[in-house]
Each structure stands twice: as structure tokens, then as C-alpha cells.
Design an enzyme around this catalytic site. Structure first.
Site, mmCIF file in Angstrom:
data_model
loop_
_atom_site.group_PDB
_atom_site.id
_atom_site.type_symbol
_atom_site.label_atom_id
_atom_site.label_comp_id
_atom_site.label_asym_id
_atom_site.label_seq_id
_atom_site.Cartn_x
_atom_site.Cartn_y
_atom_site.Cartn_z
ATOM 1 C CB ALA A 101 32.450 38.750 34.691
ATOM 2 N N GLY A 144 35.747 34.794 35.145
ATOM 3 C CA GLY A 144 36.579 35.897 35.596
ATOM 4 C C GLY A 144 37.258 35.624 36.920
ATOM 5 C CD GLU A 147 39.126 35.348 32.218
ATOM 6 O OE1 GLU A 147 39.353 35.286 31.004
ATOM 7 O OE2 GLU A 147 38.167 35.993 32.707
ATOM 8 C CD GLU A 167 34.823 32.588 30.741
ATOM 9 O OE1 GLU A 167 35.465 33.319 31.511
ATOM 10 O OE2 GLU A 167 35.099 31.374 30.579
#
Length: 293
Positions: A101, A144, A147, A167
Site C-alpha cells: 500500500a 497490500g 493481499e 506490515e
């Protein structure tokens, strides 16, 4: 559990009804569209029935900013309405599928902002899309990015791909499925190791663990993913969507409830023209001519 079975039984019929109502629109995309700032789109394959969406933030290693995810959601919705598209390939660059992200974008977020703004809600379109999505992962798929790949239905990995959920090093945890989808795929122990350390795994280990279904040379990855989409496209799009939902249900319920859902969905196919055509063509020893009805 009995109520769950009833809910699942109605979902299969819902897919059939939605497909019948769905407008048959032919949407055309250029190989690069001026309307997109963060992605590129094109239609590939001999039959032009495989959509390819390329994440396109090369300087940021395809970091998943809000703008990119909104464009991705829009493109997926458009391809979902395109009656010619049988499958979708999602890819990045050879260096990075998506390195995570956009941290710069979220660094100032507060808890109340995340809750009231429903942070990451725009990420759910990938998992909601009924048509099959193939992630063609080259380079880094971290945070992300990992994911996002797991939201897809099938992952093909380039031989230099790396997957991870780092993360924890940022003082937070995965927020778009990293602790949930990863655990269901690789098991608790490996998911714990990856999430608690931030350690990456390579493409070969991802295939061994079941995270990726195939590893191919990086320069052949996109071609192989498109071929897979073309193969899926030789079947009834309607039945493919029903089958996809049935497989996904295995992750969402018990074995017995899943078996009930599968059986009811199997029964539902007998209300379709494509089931009749497929079996008739087999008996007559000829190729089936599916109409997606």
C-alpha cells in the site's frame, strides 16, 4: 447451519438470475487509455476474450494508492459488464507486481478516520468480481500487493517473484486479508512466521505452499496467464462463474455445508442451456457451442 445451507442454495440461483439480467455490452479498451492514470488496460488472446489490467506506477513500484484502487475497481466493473470477456489477468511490472500500500498516503490516518471513512473498502471489488481473475505476479508482491494477489482466483508467479506481509515492521498488521487469506492457504504456522517477522518467500516456495499454482520464467509469465484465461474462456462463462463461487464457498463454511452448496449448484446447472449443450455435444462427439445461458 441449516439456515446457512438455505442461504447458499439461493446464491447459486442468484448468479443465474443476475447473469440473465446482465446487459450484454461490448466494452473496448485501447492498450493504454488516457482515462487511466495508474493502470493500463487491453484485451488479449486469439479470441480477444481475456482482459489484461496492468498496475502502472513504476516509480513507486506499483504502490497501491487510493487512486489506483479506484481505477482498478472501475476497470473490473467495466470488464464484468463486457459479454466478450471470459477472464481477467491482473499484473504489474517485471520488478514489482505491487510493493504494498502507499505508506505516504496513509501515514497521517487516525483510527476515527479509518473507521468513518471505511478505509480499504475500495479494495474489495477484486474479491467480489464474478469473472475469474488471474494474478500474474512478477517481482515483489508485498503487504497490500500480496493481499491483492490473494484476492484473485489463481496466482501464476514469475520465477523471481517474492511474496510477503511486512506490515509488522511498520508498527501495524495486514488490513486487507493478509492474516486471513494467507492462513487459509499456507496454514497457521507459516502465516504466523510471515506476518510476525515480515520475512518474504520466493516463487518456488509459494508454489510449494499452494499460494501460487504455477511458476514460469518471468518473460513468459503474462503469456502463460493469458493462455490460462483463454482456456477458461472455452467453457460456458455462466457455469465458470457458478464453479468459481462453489470453490470459494469451501473457504467460507464447513465441509458439510459446502457439500450441500456444491450439490445445489450442480443441480442448478440443469436449468441452463449450456449444461444441456455440453452433455449433448459430449454424447454426439462434437465440440460444445456454449451460449452462456
Amino acid at each position: 447451519m441449516a439456515n446457512i445451507a438455505k442461504i447458499f442454495a439461493t446464491r447459486a440461483q442468484g448468479v443465474l438470475q443476475a447473469a440473465a439480467r446482465q446487459p450484454q455490452v461490448a466494452v473496448r479498451f485501447a492498450s493504454t487509455s488516457p482515462n487511466w492514470e495508474y493502470i493500463k488496460t487491453e484485451v488479449a488472446g486469439e479470441g480477444k476474450n481475456v482482459a489484461v489490467i496492468t498496475l502502472n506506477r513504476p516509480k513507486a513500484l506499483n504502490a497501491l494508492c487510493n487512486g489506483l484502487m479506484k481505477e482498478l475497481s472501475t476497470a473490473l466493473q467495466q470488464y464484468s459488464r463486457d459479454s466478450r470477456i471470459a477472464a481477467i489477468v491482473l499484473t504489474g511490472s517485471e520488478k514489482a507486481f505491487a510493493a504494498g500500500a502507499d505508506i505516504k498516503e496513509m501515514v497521517g490516518n487516525t483510527y476515527s478516520q479509518c473507521i468513518q471513512g471505511n478505509f480499504l473498502n475500495d479494495w474489495t471489488e477484486v474479491a467480489r468480481t464474478q469473472k475469474p481473475i488471474i494474478a500474474a505476479v512478477n517481482g515483489y508482491a508485498l503487504g497490500g500487493g500480496c493481499e491483492l494477489a490473494m484476492m484473485c482466483d489463481i496466482i501464476y508467479a514469475g520465477d523471481k517473484a517474492k511474496f510477503g506481509q511486512p506490515e509488522i515492521a511498520l508498527g501495524t498488521i495486514p488490513g486487507a486479508g493478509g492474516t486471513q487469506r494467507l492462513t487459509r492457504v499456507v496454514g497457521k504456522s507459516k502465516a504466523m512466521e510471515m506476518c510476525l517477522t515480515g520475512n518474504m518467500i520466493n516463487a518456488q516456495e509459494a508454489e510449494k505452499l499452494g499460494l501460487a499454482s504455477k511458476v514460469v520464467p518471468a518473460d513468459q509469465l503474462l503469456g502463460e496467464a493469458v493462455k490460462l484465461g483463454e482456456k477458461i474462456g472455452t467453457h460456458s462463462n455462466l457455469i465458470v462463474q457458478l464453479c468459481k463461487e462453489s470453490v470459494n464457498t469451501a473457504y467460507e463454511t464447513t465441509l458439510q455445508e459446502g457439500l450441500k452448496f456444491e450439490r445445489r449448484t450442480f443441480h442448478a446447472t440443469f436449468s441452463t442451456s449450456d449444461r444441456k449443450e455440453g452433455m449433448t455435444a459430449f454424447a454426439e462427439k462434437r465440440p460444445a457451442k456454449f451460449t452462456n445461458e
